[in-house]
Design a protein around this motif. Structure first.
Motif, PDB file in Angstrom:
ATOM      1  N   ASN A  32     -12.279 -43.382 162.079  1.00  9.03           N
ATOM      2  CA  ASN A  32     -11.662 -43.872 160.842  1.00  9.03           C
ATOM      3  C   ASN A  32     -10.143 -43.784 160.875  1.00  9.03           C
ATOM      4  O   ASN A  32      -9.510 -43.582 159.848  1.00  9.03           O
ATOM      5  CB  ASN A  32     -12.239 -43.153 159.609  1.00  9.03           C
ATOM      6  CG  ASN A  32     -12.039 -41.653 159.638  1.00  9.03           C
ATOM      7  OD1 ASN A  32     -10.986 -41.171 160.024  1.00  9.03           O
ATOM      8  ND2 ASN A  32     -13.048 -40.910 159.205  1.00  9.03           N
ATOM      9  N   GLY A  33      -9.564 -43.959 162.058  1.00  5.32           N
ATOM     10  CA  GLY A  33      -8.112 -44.088 162.131  1.00  5.32           C
ATOM     11  C   GLY A  33      -7.419 -42.988 162.900  1.00  5.32           C
ATOM     12  O   GLY A  33      -8.015 -41.954 163.236  1.00  5.32           O
ATOM     13  N   GLU A  90       0.250 -52.208 152.611  1.00  2.00           N
ATOM     14  CA  GLU A  90       0.890 -50.921 152.902  1.00  2.00           C
ATOM     15  C   GLU A  90       1.445 -50.212 151.672  1.00  2.00           C
ATOM     16  O   GLU A  90       1.975 -49.100 151.778  1.00  2.00           O
ATOM     17  CB  GLU A  90       1.982 -51.125 153.955  1.00  2.00           C
ATOM     18  CG  GLU A  90       1.408 -51.627 155.279  1.00  2.00           C
ATOM     19  CD  GLU A  90       2.462 -51.965 156.308  1.00  2.00           C
ATOM     20  OE1 GLU A  90       3.661 -51.713 156.051  1.00  2.00           O
ATOM     21  OE2 GLU A  90       2.107 -52.482 157.373  1.00  2.00           O
ATOM     22  N   TRP A  97      -9.278 -43.260 157.231  1.00  8.95           N
ATOM     23  CA  TRP A  97      -9.056 -44.703 157.041  1.00  8.95           C
ATOM     24  C   TRP A  97      -7.599 -45.028 156.688  1.00  8.95           C
ATOM     25  O   TRP A  97      -7.310 -46.030 156.051  1.00  8.95           O
ATOM     26  CB  TRP A  97     -10.003 -45.267 155.975  1.00  8.95           C
ATOM     27  CG  TRP A  97     -11.433 -45.142 156.390  1.00  8.95           C
ATOM     28  CD1 TRP A  97     -12.070 -45.820 157.386  1.00  8.95           C
ATOM     29  CD2 TRP A  97     -12.433 -44.263 155.837  1.00  8.95           C
ATOM     30  NE1 TRP A  97     -13.385 -45.409 157.489  1.00  8.95           N
ATOM     31  CE2 TRP A  97     -13.632 -44.465 156.542  1.00  8.95           C
ATOM     32  CE3 TRP A  97     -12.426 -43.336 154.802  1.00  8.95           C
ATOM     33  CZ2 TRP A  97     -14.812 -43.779 156.264  1.00  8.95           C
ATOM     34  CZ3 TRP A  97     -13.596 -42.636 154.521  1.00  8.95           C
ATOM     35  CH2 TRP A  97     -14.768 -42.864 155.241  1.00  8.95           C
ATOM     36  N   CYS A  98      -6.689 -44.172 157.104  1.00  9.15           N
ATOM     37  CA  CYS A  98      -5.279 -44.350 156.759  1.00  9.15           C
ATOM     38  C   CYS A  98      -4.482 -44.637 158.022  1.00  9.15           C
ATOM     39  O   CYS A  98      -4.452 -43.824 158.953  1.00  9.15           O
ATOM     40  CB  CYS A  98      -4.750 -43.086 156.076  1.00  9.15           C
ATOM     41  SG  CYS A  98      -3.200 -43.344 155.193  1.00  9.15           S
ATOM     42  N   TRP A 119     -10.096 -50.745 162.031  1.00  8.50           N
ATOM     43  CA  TRP A 119     -10.435 -51.316 160.729  1.00  8.50           C
ATOM     44  C   TRP A 119     -11.487 -52.421 160.849  1.00  8.50           C
ATOM     45  O   TRP A 119     -12.207 -52.693 159.900  1.00  8.50           O
ATOM     46  CB  TRP A 119      -9.181 -51.811 160.013  1.00  8.50           C
ATOM     47  CG  TRP A 119      -8.285 -52.721 160.813  1.00  8.50           C
ATOM     48  CD1 TRP A 119      -8.436 -54.051 161.046  1.00  8.50           C
ATOM     49  CD2 TRP A 119      -7.070 -52.332 161.467  1.00  8.50           C
ATOM     50  NE1 TRP A 119      -7.409 -54.535 161.798  1.00  8.50           N
ATOM     51  CE2 TRP A 119      -6.543 -53.500 162.070  1.00  8.50           C
ATOM     52  CE3 TRP A 119      -6.369 -51.134 161.587  1.00  8.50           C
ATOM     53  CZ2 TRP A 119      -5.351 -53.488 162.797  1.00  8.50           C
ATOM     54  CZ3 TRP A 119      -5.196 -51.124 162.304  1.00  8.50           C
ATOM     55  CH2 TRP A 119      -4.694 -52.281 162.906  1.00  8.50           C
ATOM     56  N   ASN A 127     -11.585 -51.571 154.790  1.00 11.42           N
ATOM     57  CA  ASN A 127     -10.697 -50.493 155.234  1.00 11.42           C
ATOM     58  C   ASN A 127      -9.434 -50.462 154.379  1.00 11.42           C
ATOM     59  O   ASN A 127      -8.921 -49.386 154.040  1.00 11.42           O
ATOM     60  CB  ASN A 127     -10.328 -50.663 156.704  1.00 11.42           C
ATOM     61  CG  ASN A 127      -9.701 -49.412 157.285  1.00 11.42           C
ATOM     62  OD1 ASN A 127     -10.384 -48.543 157.823  1.00 11.42           O
ATOM     63  ND2 ASN A 127      -8.389 -49.286 157.151  1.00 11.42           N
ATOM     64  N   THR A 128      -8.937 -51.642 154.014  1.00 16.37           N
ATOM     65  CA  THR A 128      -7.761 -51.708 153.141  1.00 16.37           C
ATOM     66  C   THR A 128      -8.057 -51.065 151.787  1.00 16.37           C
ATOM     67  O   THR A 128      -7.215 -50.346 151.233  1.00 16.37           O
ATOM     68  CB  THR A 128      -7.313 -53.167 152.953  1.00 16.37           C
ATOM     69  OG1 THR A 128      -6.961 -53.712 154.235  1.00 16.37           O
ATOM     70  CG2 THR A 128      -6.120 -53.265 152.022  1.00 16.37           C
ATOM     71  N   GLN A 181      -7.983 -47.319 152.380  1.00 15.25           N
ATOM     72  CA  GLN A 181      -6.617 -46.853 152.591  1.00 15.25           C
ATOM     73  C   GLN A 181      -5.819 -46.872 151.291  1.00 15.25           C
ATOM     74  O   GLN A 181      -4.941 -46.013 151.078  1.00 15.25           O
ATOM     75  CB  GLN A 181      -5.906 -47.704 153.646  1.00 15.25           C
ATOM     76  CG  GLN A 181      -4.460 -47.275 153.869  1.00 15.25           C
ATOM     77  CD  GLN A 181      -3.780 -48.041 154.979  1.00 15.25           C
ATOM     78  OE1 GLN A 181      -3.623 -47.540 156.064  1.00 15.25           O
ATOM     79  NE2 GLN A 181      -3.360 -49.281 154.688  1.00 15.25           N
ATOM     80  N   THR A 182      -6.104 -47.811 150.417  1.00 18.08           N
ATOM     81  CA  THR A 182      -5.417 -47.871 149.125  1.00 18.08           C
ATOM     82  C   THR A 182      -5.541 -46.543 148.375  1.00 18.08           C
ATOM     83  O   THR A 182      -4.610 -46.118 147.675  1.00 18.08           O
ATOM     84  CB  THR A 182      -5.997 -49.017 148.271  1.00 18.08           C
ATOM     85  OG1 THR A 182      -5.721 -50.259 148.924  1.00 18.08           O
ATOM     86  CG2 THR A 182      -5.400 -49.037 146.872  1.00 18.08           C
ATOM     87  N   THR A 190      -6.550 -43.362 149.997  1.00 13.05           N
ATOM     88  CA  THR A 190      -6.081 -42.209 150.770  1.00 13.05           C
ATOM     89  C   THR A 190      -4.565 -42.195 150.952  1.00 13.05           C
ATOM     90  O   THR A 190      -3.961 -41.120 151.032  1.00 13.05           O
ATOM     91  CB  THR A 190      -6.756 -42.159 152.157  1.00 13.05           C
ATOM     92  OG1 THR A 190      -6.521 -43.386 152.857  1.00 13.05           O
ATOM     93  CG2 THR A 190      -8.244 -41.938 152.009  1.00 13.05           C
ATOM     94  N   ILE A 191      -3.933 -43.351 150.972  1.00 11.63           N
ATOM     95  CA  ILE A 191      -2.477 -43.386 151.161  1.00 11.63           C
ATOM     96  C   ILE A 191      -1.753 -42.757 149.972  1.00 11.63           C
ATOM     97  O   ILE A 191      -0.587 -42.329 150.081  1.00 11.63           O
ATOM     98  CB  ILE A 191      -1.995 -44.837 151.406  1.00 11.63           C
ATOM     99  CG1 ILE A 191      -0.658 -44.834 152.157  1.00 11.63           C
ATOM    100  CG2 ILE A 191      -1.880 -45.619 150.089  1.00 11.63           C
ATOM    101  CD1 ILE A 191      -0.236 -46.208 152.639  1.00 11.63           C
TER     102      ILE A 191
END
Length: 454
Positions: free
Chosen positions: A187-188, A272, A320-321, A363, A378-379, A382-383, A385-386
């Motif tokens: 996962n990244g 991002e 996932w980041c 991803w 994945n985006t 990440q939205t 976890t970021i």
């Protein structure tokens, strides 16, 4: 599996401080990965919010006990023998085996080099292996025609290295430590680097790098000498963006000027979320007699004493980041009292990988795992976890109240252990790097671009 070979006691010996071993740590990580596989299967059609909630709960149950057992202390005593531990997170990387060969072949002291590799491969066990997005040509309007195809299971770079008669001795002596991760559980890079950091076994120095590298002769000796010349040593970190290479290039000699990570921008990409991205600045006008300080750490290469792992432990809560890793590393290191330096000369080269190479991306795997092909899911993950990184930096829209209002408060799990340090303040870091969070602008850092801060 390490637990099958040695039993559960090997894990309890680690957690109780009784007799910690790398094998025991690997068993703990493998147990987490088995549980993660089950979680992914059971939540194939879940929402991104549900997946994140369950992942954080799993990490808290199976990884947090290891973290808590060695909070503010190293798992093993740091040996003062000049040894180097190289952390490699390899995602389906066909150059891992060659990277290992080059690292040992060019090292001045190969007997002092130890590697912790997280091998994230498609093994072809329960899924059909696939390529990345390959460009197959152009349509009549000149736009690229792309395709993802079936492919054979990935090559095992560890096996390539360890069966080579010229290098087998390093595997036999225990200098290669590997954690195998099925592609479906990848996962990244942030998670892979967390795992790799746990394979450290007491070596003097820690270097984090990517798994597609070339090395200059005696790179190990020269980096040790360079970091010792830094005024802030032993709390000094060397970091740079290495120059590129292509397969088929002649042997890498090194020696070009090291890049200086002196600039940043707030990303304008919707994917991002305005995360800070770091970049290079000016080269020094004259030759330096010692390295000088820079503002940021590159995740793809940094070199420091192993005490770094105690002060700035890798964060298990960033799945996932892909973005934000470097600003988080930089601010955490600096606020924990570590100064960041540019090596004066490049001693490694990196294969930069444009999309046209068609190599697999994690991803794409995420989309397949959750039955939603493409990068979109994945985006979504990440939205969420970021926000952990944005909260750390101090973005005005990522306050605790805002996160709670959005239902994202889970990203603050154990935040106090993986956020800024208490040696220097966050406001001092923002001033040091000329980052303005109100206007979302990065100013010119005179001391970094002028090479004046030793």
């Amino acid at each position: 599996m390490a637990e099958d070979l040695f039993g559960k006691k090997i894990m309890t010996d680690v957690l109780s401080h009784d007799k910690p071993t790398v094998a025991g740590i690997v068993a703990i990580l493998q147990r987490f990965l088995r549980k993660l596989h089950q979680l992914l299967v059971e939540n194939k059609h879940s929402t991104s919010d549900d997946v994140i909630q369950k992942y954080f709960a799993l990490a808290t149950e199976y990884l947090a006990p290891l973290e808590e057992a060695y909070r503010d202390r190293s798992i093993f005593p740091v040996r003062e023998d000049g040894s180097i531990f190289m952390s490699l997170g390899a995602y389906r990387d066909h150059l891992l085996g060659e990277t290992l060969r080059q690292a040992f072949k060019t090292a001045a002291y190969p007997e002092r080099l130890f590697v912790g590799a997280v091998v994230q491969n498609c093994f072809g066990i329960d899924v059909q292996c696939r390529t990345g997005v390959e460009v197959k040509g152009k349509d009549k309007n000149g736009r690229p025609i792309t395709k993802i195809s079936d492919r054979q299971p990935d090559v095992n770079g560890i096996e390539q290295f360890c069966t080579d008669p010229d290098y087998k001795q390093y595997c036999d002596s225990g200098q290669i430590r590997a954690l195998y991760v099925n592609e479906t559980e990848s996962n990244g890079p942030t998670t892979a680097r967390y795992f790799a950091s746990k394979l450290w076994g007491g070596e003097t120095y820690f270097v984090q790098a990517d798994a597609h590298l070339r090395f200059a002769p005696e790179w190990d000796r020269l980096y040790v000498e360079e970091v010792k010349l830094a005024k802030s040593y032993p709390k000094a970190v060397l970091s740079a963006y290495p120059p590129g290479f292509s397969e088929g290039d002649p042997p890498y000699k090194g020696g070009s000027r090291g890049t200086r990570l002196c600039t940043c921008t707030f990303s304008e990409s919707d994917v991002e979320h305005k995360i800070l991205r770091i970049n290079t600045g000016n080269n020094c006008r004259a030759e330096e007699d010692a390295p000088s300080q820079i503002a940021y750490i590159a995740a793809g290469f940094f070199f420091a004493r192993a005490e770094f792992l105690v002060d700035v432990p890798f964060d298990p809560y960033l799945p996932w980041c892909f973005m934000g890793e470097e600003i988080a590393l930089s601010l955490r290191a600096w606020t924990h009292g570590w100064d960041i330096y540019a090596p004066r000369k490049n001693l490694i080269a990196h294969q930069y990988r444009p999309g046209r190479m068609g190599l697999p991306k994690f991803w794409e795997n995420t989309g397949r795992v959750f039955g939603r092909p493409g990068p979109g899911f994945n985006t979504e993950l990440q939205t969420i976890t970021i926000q952990r990184i944005k909260h750390m930096v101090g973005y005005k829209e990522s306050t605790t109240d805002w996160l709670e209002g959005k239902g994202y408060q889970v990203v603050l799990t154990d935040f106090e252990h993986y956020g800024p340090g208490d040696i220097r303040t966050m406001s001092a870091f923002l001033e040091h790097t000329k980052i303005d969070l109100q206007t979302e602008r990065c100013g010119h850092i005179d001391w970094c671009n002028d090479c004046t801060l030793k």
